[in-house]
Design a protein around this motif. Structure first.
Motif, PDB file in Angstrom:
ATOM      1  N   LEU A   1     -12.827 -10.358  17.107  1.00 55.71           N
ATOM      2  CA  LEU A   1     -12.749  -9.288  18.088  1.00 55.71           C
ATOM      3  C   LEU A   1     -11.648  -9.545  19.113  1.00 55.71           C
ATOM      4  O   LEU A   1     -10.931  -8.631  19.527  1.00 55.71           O
ATOM      5  CB  LEU A   1     -14.092  -9.131  18.802  1.00 55.71           C
ATOM      6  CG  LEU A   1     -15.231  -8.573  17.935  1.00 55.71           C
ATOM      7  CD1 LEU A   1     -16.566  -8.738  18.637  1.00 55.71           C
ATOM      8  CD2 LEU A   1     -14.976  -7.098  17.624  1.00 55.71           C
ATOM      9  N   LYS A   2     -11.474 -10.809  19.500  1.00 56.81           N
ATOM     10  CA  LYS A   2     -10.404 -11.137  20.448  1.00 56.81           C
ATOM     11  C   LYS A   2      -9.037 -10.898  19.837  1.00 56.81           C
ATOM     12  O   LYS A   2      -8.113 -10.437  20.506  1.00 56.81           O
ATOM     13  CB  LYS A   2     -10.536 -12.590  20.896  1.00 56.81           C
ATOM     14  CG  LYS A   2      -9.550 -12.965  21.992  1.00 56.81           C
ATOM     15  CD  LYS A   2      -9.806 -14.373  22.504  1.00 56.81           C
ATOM     16  CE  LYS A   2      -8.828 -14.704  23.641  1.00 56.81           C
ATOM     17  NZ  LYS A   2      -9.081 -16.058  24.176  1.00 56.81           N
ATOM     18  N   SER A   3      -8.913 -11.169  18.532  1.00 55.82           N
ATOM     19  CA  SER A   3      -7.622 -10.941  17.876  1.00 55.82           C
ATOM     20  C   SER A   3      -7.293  -9.457  17.752  1.00 55.82           C
ATOM     21  O   SER A   3      -6.137  -9.092  17.536  1.00 55.82           O
ATOM     22  CB  SER A   3      -7.627 -11.587  16.481  1.00 55.82           C
ATOM     23  OG  SER A   3      -8.517 -10.896  15.614  1.00 55.82           O
ATOM     24  N   LEU A   4      -8.315  -8.591  17.860  1.00 54.63           N
ATOM     25  CA  LEU A   4      -8.078  -7.153  17.755  1.00 54.63           C
ATOM     26  C   LEU A   4      -7.735  -6.509  19.094  1.00 54.63           C
ATOM     27  O   LEU A   4      -7.445  -5.304  19.137  1.00 54.63           O
ATOM     28  CB  LEU A   4      -9.331  -6.460  17.178  1.00 54.63           C
ATOM     29  CG  LEU A   4      -9.643  -6.726  15.705  1.00 54.63           C
ATOM     30  CD1 LEU A   4     -10.987  -6.108  15.343  1.00 54.63           C
ATOM     31  CD2 LEU A   4      -8.553  -6.152  14.818  1.00 54.63           C
TER      32      LEU A   4
ATOM     33  N   ALA B   1     -16.502  -1.564  17.742  1.00 52.99           N
ATOM     34  CA  ALA B   1     -16.937  -2.954  17.843  1.00 52.99           C
ATOM     35  C   ALA B   1     -16.279  -3.653  19.028  1.00 52.99           C
ATOM     36  O   ALA B   1     -16.927  -4.401  19.771  1.00 52.99           O
ATOM     37  CB  ALA B   1     -16.610  -3.693  16.547  1.00 52.99           C
ATOM     38  N   VAL B   2     -14.970  -3.403  19.231  1.00 51.09           N
ATOM     39  CA  VAL B   2     -14.271  -4.048  20.342  1.00 51.09           C
ATOM     40  C   VAL B   2     -14.840  -3.563  21.669  1.00 51.09           C
ATOM     41  O   VAL B   2     -15.121  -4.367  22.576  1.00 51.09           O
ATOM     42  CB  VAL B   2     -12.758  -3.762  20.254  1.00 51.09           C
ATOM     43  CG1 VAL B   2     -12.063  -4.192  21.539  1.00 51.09           C
ATOM     44  CG2 VAL B   2     -12.150  -4.482  19.069  1.00 51.09           C
ATOM     45  N   GLU B   3     -15.042  -2.269  21.818  1.00 52.71           N
ATOM     46  CA  GLU B   3     -15.516  -1.753  23.097  1.00 52.71           C
ATOM     47  C   GLU B   3     -16.947  -2.192  23.389  1.00 52.71           C
ATOM     48  O   GLU B   3     -17.317  -2.404  24.543  1.00 52.71           O
ATOM     49  CB  GLU B   3     -15.393  -0.238  23.105  1.00 52.71           C
ATOM     50  CG  GLU B   3     -13.940   0.225  23.107  1.00 52.71           C
ATOM     51  CD  GLU B   3     -13.784   1.730  23.038  1.00 52.71           C
ATOM     52  OE1 GLU B   3     -14.810   2.408  22.838  1.00 52.71           O
ATOM     53  OE2 GLU B   3     -12.639   2.221  23.180  1.00 52.71           O
ATOM     54  N   ALA B   4     -17.749  -2.327  22.339  1.00 51.21           N
ATOM     55  CA  ALA B   4     -19.096  -2.864  22.559  1.00 51.21           C
ATOM     56  C   ALA B   4     -19.030  -4.318  23.001  1.00 51.21           C
ATOM     57  O   ALA B   4     -19.796  -4.770  23.855  1.00 51.21           O
ATOM     58  CB  ALA B   4     -19.925  -2.723  21.272  1.00 51.21           C
ATOM     59  N   HIS B   5     -18.069  -5.059  22.423  1.00 57.18           N
ATOM     60  CA  HIS B   5     -17.922  -6.471  22.789  1.00 57.18           C
ATOM     61  C   HIS B   5     -17.443  -6.630  24.221  1.00 57.18           C
ATOM     62  O   HIS B   5     -17.839  -7.586  24.909  1.00 57.18           O
ATOM     63  CB  HIS B   5     -16.938  -7.136  21.806  1.00 57.18           C
ATOM     64  CG  HIS B   5     -16.650  -8.562  22.117  1.00 57.18           C
ATOM     65  ND1 HIS B   5     -17.594  -9.564  22.018  1.00 57.18           N
ATOM     66  CD2 HIS B   5     -15.499  -9.162  22.547  1.00 57.18           C
ATOM     67  CE1 HIS B   5     -17.048 -10.719  22.362  1.00 57.18           C
ATOM     68  NE2 HIS B   5     -15.764 -10.501  22.679  1.00 57.18           N
ATOM     69  N   LEU B   6     -16.592  -5.706  24.675  1.00 55.14           N
ATOM     70  CA  LEU B   6     -16.048  -5.825  26.030  1.00 55.14           C
ATOM     71  C   LEU B   6     -17.111  -5.674  27.098  1.00 55.14           C
ATOM     72  O   LEU B   6     -16.934  -6.131  28.227  1.00 55.14           O
ATOM     73  CB  LEU B   6     -14.947  -4.783  26.243  1.00 55.14           C
ATOM     74  CG  LEU B   6     -13.697  -4.929  25.378  1.00 55.14           C
ATOM     75  CD1 LEU B   6     -12.692  -3.834  25.710  1.00 55.14           C
ATOM     76  CD2 LEU B   6     -13.057  -6.295  25.582  1.00 55.14           C
ATOM     77  N   THR B   7     -18.220  -5.029  26.780  1.00 55.87           N
ATOM     78  CA  THR B   7     -19.291  -4.882  27.773  1.00 55.87           C
ATOM     79  C   THR B   7     -20.077  -6.172  27.965  1.00 55.87           C
ATOM     80  O   THR B   7     -20.795  -6.310  28.945  1.00 55.87           O
ATOM     81  CB  THR B   7     -20.250  -3.763  27.349  1.00 55.87           C
ATOM     82  OG1 THR B   7     -20.846  -4.114  26.087  1.00 55.87           O
ATOM     83  CG2 THR B   7     -19.508  -2.444  27.203  1.00 55.87           C
ATOM     84  N   ASP B   8     -19.911  -7.098  27.012  1.00 60.71           N
ATOM     85  CA  ASP B   8     -20.680  -8.342  27.076  1.00 60.71           C
ATOM     86  C   ASP B   8     -19.829  -9.567  27.366  1.00 60.71           C
ATOM     87  O   ASP B   8     -20.371 -10.606  27.740  1.00 60.71           O
ATOM     88  CB  ASP B   8     -21.431  -8.566  25.746  1.00 60.71           C
ATOM     89  CG  ASP B   8     -22.399  -7.436  25.443  1.00 60.71           C
ATOM     90  OD1 ASP B   8     -22.956  -6.871  26.403  1.00 60.71           O
ATOM     91  OD2 ASP B   8     -22.588  -7.110  24.256  1.00 60.71           O
ATOM     92  N   CYS B   9     -18.489  -9.480  27.156  1.00 55.24           N
ATOM     93  CA  CYS B   9     -17.627 -10.665  27.264  1.00 55.24           C
ATOM     94  C   CYS B   9     -16.631 -10.445  28.399  1.00 55.24           C
ATOM     95  O   CYS B   9     -15.713  -9.626  28.288  1.00 55.24           O
ATOM     96  CB  CYS B   9     -16.894 -10.922  25.948  1.00 55.24           C
ATOM     97  SG  CYS B   9     -15.830 -12.381  25.990  1.00 55.24           S
ATOM     98  N   ALA B  10     -16.823 -11.168  29.501  1.00 54.66           N
ATOM     99  CA  ALA B  10     -15.964 -10.986  30.676  1.00 54.66           C
ATOM    100  C   ALA B  10     -14.529 -11.424  30.408  1.00 54.66           C
ATOM    101  O   ALA B  10     -13.579 -10.776  30.846  1.00 54.66           O
ATOM    102  CB  ALA B  10     -16.536 -11.765  31.859  1.00 54.66           C
TER     103      ALA B  10
END
Length: 431
Positions: free
Chosen positions: A72-75, A91-100
């Motif tokens: 996800l970080k590579s994307l 998937a990326v936008e969902a991840h951004l809500t959890d990973c500062a």
């Protein structure tokens, strides 16, 4: 017993073979129909084949495994550029809500993408170089302490050199109209950008001679500024590449500044002969700064380049030089029959008829001009006329770029005195 089909009596009934699923499937409208099967002899209608069993529905695909943090970080870069698929974006936008940490990185990437797609034109502001140079000149002191009277020349030659660095080779041949006032009427000469730089170098050579510096090729010999210019234009040096002319002019300017800076305070009063008149070195540097700015404006107009006026402090020194030379210029015009005789002669150092010259805007101020004799003492109590001019309009008049009768000036008082001063101001110009 009834006959169940064709065949011999008593034989078992004939059952047709089942049809294949492909034959039962719907056909594409443009697909050829299947070839007919060989027919049997006429018989009773065949029995219906047994129905094919329905196929079980295909099971749904198994859910995709969740993407790892590293993937996800590579994307994030592709996401910032809007280059991800819909699934990847979700998937990326969902991840951004959890990973500062990824959220901070995403903000930085989005800001960088905004810089890659500005709303304005990508072309640099054409005034950027001149504005940057002006800022540097006002904030950073020179490595060598340049005298105050030489600073305008240092600034104006640097600004013109910046303009010349920006133009293309073809623009060096752009036509430039040099204009001046010959004492009676406007005059002019058609030249090119390259010839204007040669003209500046030839007249700067007069100052170089006074300082004992080597004379540039093509600028040798005594004479007035016009004579030295014509000699340079006729020399082989005028035929060299424009870049060489610019480099020679710029090198000569640097030499003038360095020599004046190291010469000490006594150099300010050194005489610089211009043929028909002489100026002290400090006034000569101001004169060269003024002409450099005026001709830089001529070049900028020819190549459609924006060009700003000098700094207010430098402009004030240039205006003051012109105002201080007006009494002598009016006296010269009287001696040559270009102006009427003085109204009242007074003893040197005593108050005489005076004109109040008011220059408005940046670099402006107030000057009182003696009208009848350069040796007379100007006095507000003896004021007979008042002229108000914008600073840039006064400089255009002094450069011979506007006829005296057309100068936008506020006027009050003695009409003849006003006319004499405006004509004398225009007569300060020359080739």
């Amino acid at each position: 017993m009834p006959d169940g089909g064709s065949g011999t009596p008593g034989s078992p009934p004939r059952i047709p073979p089942p049809r294949s699923p492909a034959e039962d499937a719907p056909r594409w409208p443009y697909a050829p129909a299947p070839a007919p099967r060989p027919s049997s002899p006429p018989s009773s209608p065949p029995a219906s084949p047994p129905a094919s069993p329905k196929a079980d529905p295909e099971p749904p695909p198994p859910p995709a495994p969740p993407m790892s943090h590293g993937l996800l970080k590579s994307l994030l870069g592709a996401w910032a550029l809007a280059a991800c698929s819909a699934e990847e974006t979700a998937a990326v936008e969902a991840h951004l809500t959890d990973c500062a940490s990824c959220a901070e990185e995403a903000v930085r990437l989005r800001d960088a993408v905004a810089l890659l797609h500005p709303e304005d034109n990508l072309d640099l502001d054409p005034t950027l170089r001149s504005r940057t140079l002006a800022t540097c000149l006002t904030r950073r002191p020179a490595r060598i302490p340049v005298p105050e009277w030489a600073a305008p020349y240092d600034a104006e030659t640097a600004r013109l050199d910046a303009l010349l660095r920006d133009i293309g080779e073809a623009e060096w041949r752009a036509p430039v109209r040099l204009g001046w006032f010959d004492g009676r009427r406007p005059a002019g000469r058609d030249t090119t950008v390259a010839e204007v730089i040669g003209h500046l170098m030839a007249v700067d050579g007069i100052v170089a001679d006074a300082l004992g510096l080597p004379t540039r090729r093509g600028c040798e010999g005594p004479g007035t500024p016009a004579e030295r210019t014509e000699a340079f234009w006729a020399s082989a040096a005028a035929k060299q590449a424009p870049g060489q002319t610019r480099a020679a002019w710029r090198a000569q300017g640097h030499s003038l500044i360095r020599t004046a800076s190291f010469a000490g305070g006594g150099a300010a009063e050194l005489d610089v002969p211009y043929g028909s008149f002489t100026l002290p070195l400090q006034d000569s540097f101001l004169d060269r700064a003024f002409e450099c700015w005026v001709h830089a404006g001529d070049i900028a107009e020819a190549v459609h380049y924006p060009y700003a006026p000098p700094a207010a402090g430098h402009l004030h020194h240039m205006i003051d030089l012109a105002a201080r030379h007006l009494p002598a210029t009016m006296a010269h015009r009287r001696r040559t029959g270009l102006s009427g005789p003085p109204r009242t002669l007074v003893a040197a150092g005593t108050p005489g008829r005076t004109l109040h010259l008011e220059i408005e805007g940046d670099g402006g101020g107030h000057w009182h001009i003696p009208l009848d004799s350069p040796a007379a003492l100007p006095s507000p109590d003896e004021e007979v006329a008042h002229i108000a001019l914008d600073a840039l309009e006064f400089c255009r008049l002094a450069a011979g770029h506007v006829p005296p009768e057309e100068a936008a000036a506020g006027q009050f008082g003695d009409r003849e005195a006003i006319r004499d001063v405006l004509r004398a101001t225009a007569s300060l110009s020359r080739l």
